[in-house]
Design a protein around this motif. Structure first.
Motif, PDB file in Angstrom:
ATOM      1  N   HIS A  37      51.761  45.436  35.648  1.00  0.00           N
ATOM      2  CA  HIS A  37      50.369  44.908  36.381  1.00  0.00           C
ATOM      3  C   HIS A  37      50.134  45.436  37.189  1.00  0.00           C
ATOM      4  O   HIS A  37      48.915  45.924  37.727  1.00  0.00           O
ATOM      5  CB  HIS A  37      50.766  43.844  36.436  1.00  0.00           C
ATOM      6  N   ARG A  81      46.240  47.470  38.031  1.00  0.00           N
ATOM      7  CA  ARG A  81      45.629  46.163  39.385  1.00  0.00           C
ATOM      8  C   ARG A  81      45.101  47.273  40.073  1.00  0.00           C
ATOM      9  O   ARG A  81      43.741  47.381  41.064  1.00  0.00           O
ATOM     10  CB  ARG A  81      45.971  44.959  40.019  1.00  0.00           C
ATOM     11  N   ARG A  97      51.141  30.848  30.633  1.00  0.00           N
ATOM     12  CA  ARG A  97      52.238  31.712  30.886  1.00  0.00           C
ATOM     13  C   ARG A  97      53.088  31.278  29.275  1.00  0.00           C
ATOM     14  O   ARG A  97      53.269  30.691  28.914  1.00  0.00           O
ATOM     15  CB  ARG A  97      53.232  31.616  32.081  1.00  0.00           C
ATOM     16  N   HIS A 115      48.059  37.919  39.531  1.00  0.00           N
ATOM     17  CA  HIS A 115      46.900  38.016  38.565  1.00  0.00           C
ATOM     18  C   HIS A 115      45.829  36.552  38.899  1.00  0.00           C
ATOM     19  O   HIS A 115      44.382  37.117  38.480  1.00  0.00           O
ATOM     20  CB  HIS A 115      47.208  37.097  37.675  1.00  0.00           C
ATOM     21  N   CYS A 119      42.431  35.627  40.893  1.00  0.00           N
ATOM     22  CA  CYS A 119      41.252  35.697  40.362  1.00  0.00           C
ATOM     23  C   CYS A 119      40.662  37.634  41.072  1.00  0.00           C
ATOM     24  O   CYS A 119      41.422  37.106  42.107  1.00  0.00           O
ATOM     25  CB  CYS A 119      40.651  35.252  40.353  1.00  0.00           C
TER      26      CYS A 119
END
Ligand code: HEM
Length: 414
Positions: free
Chosen positions: A105, A109, A304, A361, A363
């Motif tokens: 991730h 990102r 999750r 995560h 936003c």
């Protein structure tokens, strides 16, 4: 000023089931969530059709704790309470950065982070205002409008498509596809697993098609950034590129327009808050927008998956169980929001959790969303100060997005 009473429900604890699409069409949703938060803050719920279960957490502290502990609560097996990790077709269709954990991730990102920093978004300010102005230009002489399609839909799709480099002629199609992708159980937009999978497939294909064009002819847009990005020294493979495109288009669209529609409905219900903001549009815009987003809580939950047996908030959770974090309830938690059922555009502090409650995560588009909501209401309230809804909103039948499908508005033509 007296406190707004906590809403109630006639449902018993066992009758409350946020897995059901129809639950979200009820008028006592806020009461039911308050009941869960007070009496069963960690609850086991079952989907009415599949019978498959998941944990629901409704208090702000618990939602924040789960969000921040990705090692125990993983994003890699699906992000909605209703999707099952073993549904490989579904997982393959929607799997993107949002359905990964660190370290993957973090790398993904990193590719797009720069495009969404406050500094970059500040540069888009003029474009956002200009779009908002054109949207109001189009409705202003008419005296009435269908707010969702003519106003709320129009701004976020235009801005994210500008950023991604999507040609004007393709935008209506993409909006329709994201509607289908996030339709929940609403037949107006398909509302079945198959229609969702088809929309996901078309969005991914579109992203790959545009990506190919940008490989050959780079432009100054995010799609060009994506296709020229390297992850671990290698170009982003199609299985990451298509879903990445899908995520940015869908996340940039459905959420912000819901905040704008819910905001319009809130200002219709609480006109004194509208007048308060109109009396000091610039001065109150930061707190007003935060309150609109808290009030709307457009993404009602993220889910999750538990990676190891654990005791969480007093509940014994087992590996592979799903856990839904209900932001819409956390955003009414009295511990953090005094008088939570008051729509108060001057609320300070307002550490609302609608963009997530911290963690990996959180936003990506929060700065952009705030600017869009600000620009839209400032433009509307300057030029059409008496705008208000003329009927109740028609709500989306979904347990994920708190969408409004239709909201007629009227105003003195300008
Ligand atoms: C009011 C509007 C918005 C709301 C309420 C909202 C809400 C959220 C929430 C709840 C999450 C997940 C947080 C978590 O799982 O911990 C998220 C993630 C995300 N949002 Fe937003 N969002 C909004 C606008 C936008 C916009 C305009 C974009 C622009 C592209 C965007 C892009 C994303 C992306 C890419 C992610 C995934 C981030 C990651 O996995 O690292 N969002 N958003």
């Amino acid at each position: 000023m007296s406190t707004v009473p906590i809403p109630t429900t006639a449902l018993t604890l066992d009758e409350i089931n946020p897995a059901s699409f129809d639950f979200w069409l009820r008028d006592d949703v806020e009461g039911a969530l308050a009941k869960l938060r007070h009496e069963r803050p960690v609850a086991w719920h079952q989907h009415p059709d599949s019978g498959k279960g998941f944990w629901s957490i409704t208090r702000f502290d618990d939602v924040a704790a789960a969000t921040r502990d990705w090692e125990t609560f993983s994003s890699a097996y699906g992000i909605q309470a209703m999707t099952d990790p073993e549904d490989m077709q579904y997982m393959g269709a929607i799997r993107s950065m949002i359905s990964t954990d660190p370290p993957k991730h973090t790398k993904l990102r990193g590719v797009v982070n720069r495009g969404f920093t406050p500094k970059m978004i500040a540069r888009a300010e003029d474009a956002v205002r200009e779009r908002a102005r054109r949207i109001v230009d189009a409705i202003a002489p008419k005296g009435e409008a269908e707010f969702v399609t003519e106003v709320a839909d129009a701004l976020p799709v235009a801005i994210i498509c500008d950023m991604m480099g999507v040609p004007e002629g393709d935008r209506a199609k993409l909006l329709d596809l994201t509607n289908r992708l996030l339709a929940g159980g609403d037949r107006d937009f398909g509302g079945t697993r198959d229609s969702l999978l088809q929309a996901a497939g078309e969005l991914r294909e579109y992203g790959l098609w545009l990506g190919k064009k940008r490989l050959e002819h780079p432009e100054n847009d995010l799609t060009t950034t994506l296709v020229h990005a390297e992850v671990d020294g290698e170009a982003m493979p199609p299985e990451d590129l298509g879903p990445f495109f899908l995520l940015l288009i869908a996340a940039g669209n459905e959420t912000t327009r819901t905040a704008i529609s819910q905001g319009m409905w809130a200002f219709t219900q609480f006109p004194h808050e509208k007048r308060k903001w109109q009396a000091d549009l610039e001065g109150l815009s930061a707190s007003a927008v935060e309150e609109i987003i808290r009030w709307a809580s457009p993404v009602m939950h993220m889910r999750r998956t538990v990676t190891r047996d654990t005791t969480f908030a007093g509940a014994q959770m087992q590996r592979n169980q799903k856990i839904a974090m209900w932001y819409i309830s956390a955003n009414r938690d009295e511990k953090y929001f005094p008088d939570p059922y008051r729509f108060d555009i001057a609320r300070t502090p307002n550490e609302q959790g609608a963009f997530g409650t911290g963690g990996a995560h959180f936003c990506l588009g929060s700065h952009l969303a705030r600017r869009e909501v600000t620009a839209m209401f400032v433009e509307l309230f300057r030029r059409l100060p008496d705008i208000e809804a003329t009927a109740e909103p028609e709500r989306l039948r979904s347990n994920f997005i708190r969408g409004i499908k239709r909201l007629p508005v009227a105003f003195r033509p300008a």
